[in-house]
Structure formats: structure tokens, C-alpha cells
Design an enzyme around this catalytic site. Structure first.
Site, PDB file in Angstrom:
ATOM      1  N   ARG A 239      24.574 -21.067   2.872  1.00 47.33           N
ATOM      2  CA  ARG A 239      24.413 -19.909   1.920  1.00 47.33           C
ATOM      3  C   ARG A 239      22.921 -20.113   1.187  1.00 47.33           C
ATOM      4  O   ARG A 239      22.681 -21.216   1.099  1.00 47.33           O
ATOM      5  CB  ARG A 239      25.560 -19.803   1.006  1.00 47.33           C
ATOM      6  N   GLU A 268      18.341 -13.344  -0.266  1.00 48.47           N
ATOM      7  CA  GLU A 268      18.129 -12.524   1.160  1.00 48.47           C
ATOM      8  C   GLU A 268      18.891 -11.265   1.132  1.00 48.47           C
ATOM      9  O   GLU A 268      19.793 -10.737   0.602  1.00 48.47           O
ATOM     10  CB  GLU A 268      18.895 -13.449   2.229  1.00 48.47           C
ATOM     11  N   HIS A 286      19.939 -15.200   8.996  1.00 45.41           N
ATOM     12  CA  HIS A 286      21.281 -15.574   8.789  1.00 45.41           C
ATOM     13  C   HIS A 286      22.035 -14.928   9.974  1.00 45.41           C
ATOM     14  O   HIS A 286      22.936 -13.939  10.003  1.00 45.41           O
ATOM     15  CB  HIS A 286      21.823 -14.504   7.538  1.00 45.41           C
TER      16      HIS A 286
HETATM   17  C1  DGY Z   1      29.983 -16.343   7.517  1.00 47.39           C
HETATM   18  O1  DGY Z   1      30.981 -16.020   8.333  1.00 47.39           O
HETATM   19  O2  DGY Z   1      30.101 -16.569   6.403  1.00 47.39           O
HETATM   20  C2  DGY Z   1      28.447 -16.078   7.938  1.00 47.39           C
HETATM   21  O3  DGY Z   1      27.593 -16.372   7.075  1.00 47.39           O
HETATM   22  C3  DGY Z   1      28.235 -14.495   8.478  1.00 47.39           C
HETATM   23  O4  DGY Z   1      27.955 -13.796   7.488  1.00 47.39           O
END
Ligand code: DGY
Length: 326
Positions: A239, A268, A286
Site C-alpha cells: 500500500r 495515489e 496499482h
Molecule cells: C487489494 O486487493 O487490496 C489490491 O490492492 C487491489 O486493490
């Protein structure tokens, strides 16, 4: 009367059609990200919502949406949810684990390879018409096979990356995690538990797969980057906020580490402007779980979570199962 739900972002039309058969659906196939005020307004009278990481579900929103009973995130990560507040409000929270594990691990490895072997940097050079001759050290990168990988965050995806590294690329795997894996899983992943400082000092490549929380904020900052080898690479598929992006941009500019691969960013879809200027970073928007099959499975699981709870009182992948016992 069918229960009313909100599908907050665009999803596969076939999944939307399934939901429309059993719910009164307010959807957003135009895929415009809603402001918190718009989200609150759209949730009035809704019993359920299908969200992605872009919708924040917190106590203020819950207080304004008393009819809400379930929010199904189409993501395994759920740092957009205040799960405690949802539990207090009696709202079931669900995510999409398992269905994206291997796909995301594939991407983590792809980003590691691209970063170490300077794939995008060399492609930009070629596309710019700058390739005039072969030379012995042109885009010479870091070895992947046989090198040492450090995985920070050894959940399902971290384990998938470790297995690929150990079994496919003959890498030594070090890992750091809140809790140590059992001996069987460690053997499967051929991974050795170490403290964070040892991992940063010894790894040739570091991959971050840790969930975001206040505790994991800036797991990698200037201090940690200073502990890494100058030849090392860093990959973040976890993240934004796990890495201090400003500190990373500086470390890349100064060649404090060799290169980085980033699929997620602080703030982001905005990307730190200094990261956009440095050549030794691979940047992707992402997309770690983005194969058609996996995104479809994620959408279906999120839809199933809504249908199970609102129509049958059952749950599949609850984050706060205590809500179901009340
Ligand atoms: C998640 O599944 O957490 C990925 O980052 C997709 O957004």
C-alpha cells in the site's frame, strides 16, 4: 421489495447484472470516484455497498447511513475501512482474500525482475531512439537467481513470492513478519525468519507485502533505506504509505539503493513528483491483482458477500464476524 444497494465503482457488467436480479441497484458504471459527501448521499436508504479501496467507510459516514448492514470491499486490503467503527455500528465488513494471492505474487515477482533487470528504463531509452550500439555494461542490472530476497509481510501473498523465489529462482529467502510462521510453512517457502535490520542489511532485493496500518506507516523510510545494500532493490506492492516516497526518491537520486519497483503510492493516484524524475524506478498504477480472471473472481466474491449476508444471513469472508453473532 428488493433490498437496495450501492455499487460504488464500475464493475464487470455480468456481475452487476447478477446483483440487479436480486437487489435494487444504484450503480456507478461511469466510474467517477465519489467525494465523501457524494458517497454519503448515495448510501441513503441502502442496506449494502460494494466498494473498492477508494471509498472510506468510517464512523462519520456510518452515523449518517443508519440503514447500512454490509460493505463488501473488492480488494483484499481494507485500510479504507474503520473495521472497529463498522463493528460498533453492526455493519458487516468483507474483503476478497485468496482469489488474488497467486496473481498478486506473480506481479510482485514481475516487478522485482523488471526492477533488477532495468526493463522499463532500457525500454524508454530504446523508444527515445538513443540505442545506437551494443555495449558491455549497457543497462547491466542486479542478479535475481541465486541472490537473497527479503520479504517484509509474510501473509499469503508474501509466501507466494517466497515460494517463487526459493523454488523457481534458487534464491535464499529471509522474511520478517509480525509473527513467525510455523515450521511447515517456513519449510514450504524455504524461508528464514530474521529481524527487520538483518533483512535490510542482508537482502539483495526487498519486497514489501505488509498490510497498511498506523503501525506499518513508513515501514521503509530514510533510516531503513540507509541500512540496505547500495546494490539492493526495493519493491512495494502493499500500500502507499508503507514507504516514505519522498525519502525513497532521494535515496534513488543519490543511488543510496540501486532501484525500486512501485505499484502503490502515498496519495495515489498522485505520484510523488521526484519519483517521476528518477530513471531507476519502475512505476505501475496499482495493478498487482489485475488479470481479467482474478479481477472477475474478486468482483464475484464481493457480490457473493453482499448476496449471502443480505439475502441468506450467511457470510463468506467477513472481517468482523462478531457482527453476525449479534
Ligand atoms: C487489494 O486487493 O487490496 C489490491 O490492492 C487491489 O486493490
Amino acid at each position: 421489495m428488493k433490498p437496495s444497494i450501492l455499487v460504488a465503482r464500475a464493475i464487470f457488467p455480468e456481475v452487476l447484472a447478477q446483483l440487479q436480479q436480486v437487489f435494487d441497484v444504484d450503480h456507478n458504471q461511469a466510474d467517477r470516484v465519489m467525494s465523501p459527501d457524494e458517497l454519503r448521499a448515495s448510501l441513503q436508504g441502502k442496506a449494502g455497498a460494494l466498494t473498492t479501496g477508494s471509498e472510506r467507510i468510517d464512523s462519520a459516514l456510518l452515523a449518517a447511513c443508519p440503514d447500512l448492514r454490509v460493505v463488501a470491499n473488492m480488494a483484499v486490503g481494507y485500510n479504507n475501512f474503520d473495521v472497529d467503527a463498522m463493528t460498533k455500528a453492526g455493519v458487516l465488513a468483507t474483503n476478497t482474500p485468496d482469489v488474488l494471492t497467486e496473481t498478486t505474487a506473480d506481479f510482485g515477482f514481475a516487478l522485482l525482475m523488471a526492477t533488477a533487470r532495468r526493463v522499463t528504463e532500457s525500454e524508454h531509452y530504446l523508444r527515445a531512439g538513443r540505442w545506437t550500439q551494443w555495449s558491455y555494461d549497457m543497462f547491466a542490472g542486479a542478479e535475481v537467481h541465486g541472490s537473497t530476497l527479503g520479504v517484509i509481510g509474510m501473509g499469503r501473498i508474501g509466501q507466494g513470492i517466497a515460494r517463487r523465489a526459493a523454488h523457481g529462482f534458487g534464491m535464499q529467502v529471509l522474511y520478517h513478519n509480525r509473527s513467525r510462521l510455523g515450521p511447515e510453512l517456513e519449510a514450504q517457502c524455504k524461508a528464514r525468519y530474521v529481524d527487520k535490520a538483518t533483512l535490510l542489511r542482508e537482502a539483495d532485493h526487498v519486497v514489501l507485502v505488509v498490510p497498511y496500518s498506523a503501525q506499518s506507516h513508513h515501514t521503509i523510510g530514510a533510516q531503513e533505506l540507509a541500512q540496505m545494500k547500495p546494490t539492493a532493490t526495493l519493491v512495494n506492492i502493499a500500500r502507499g504509505g508503507i514507504v516514505d516516497d519522498a525519502a525513497l526518491a532521494k535515496a534513488l537520486q543519490d543511488r543510496r539503493i540501486a532501484a525500486a519497483g512501485l505499484d502503490v503510492f502515498e496519495g495515489e493516484p498522485n505520484v510523488h513528483p521526484e519519483l517521476l524524475k528518477v530513471p531507476n524506478v519502475v512505476l505501475t498504477p496499482h495493478i498487482a491483482s489485475a488479470t481479467v480472471k482474478t479481477r472477475m473472481a474478486m468482483a464475484q466474491l464481493a457480490a457473493d458477500n453482499l448476496m449471502d449476508w443480505l439475502l441468506h444471513g450467511r457470510t463468506r469472508t467477513p472481517l468482523n464476524p462478531e457482527v453476525c453473532r449479534d
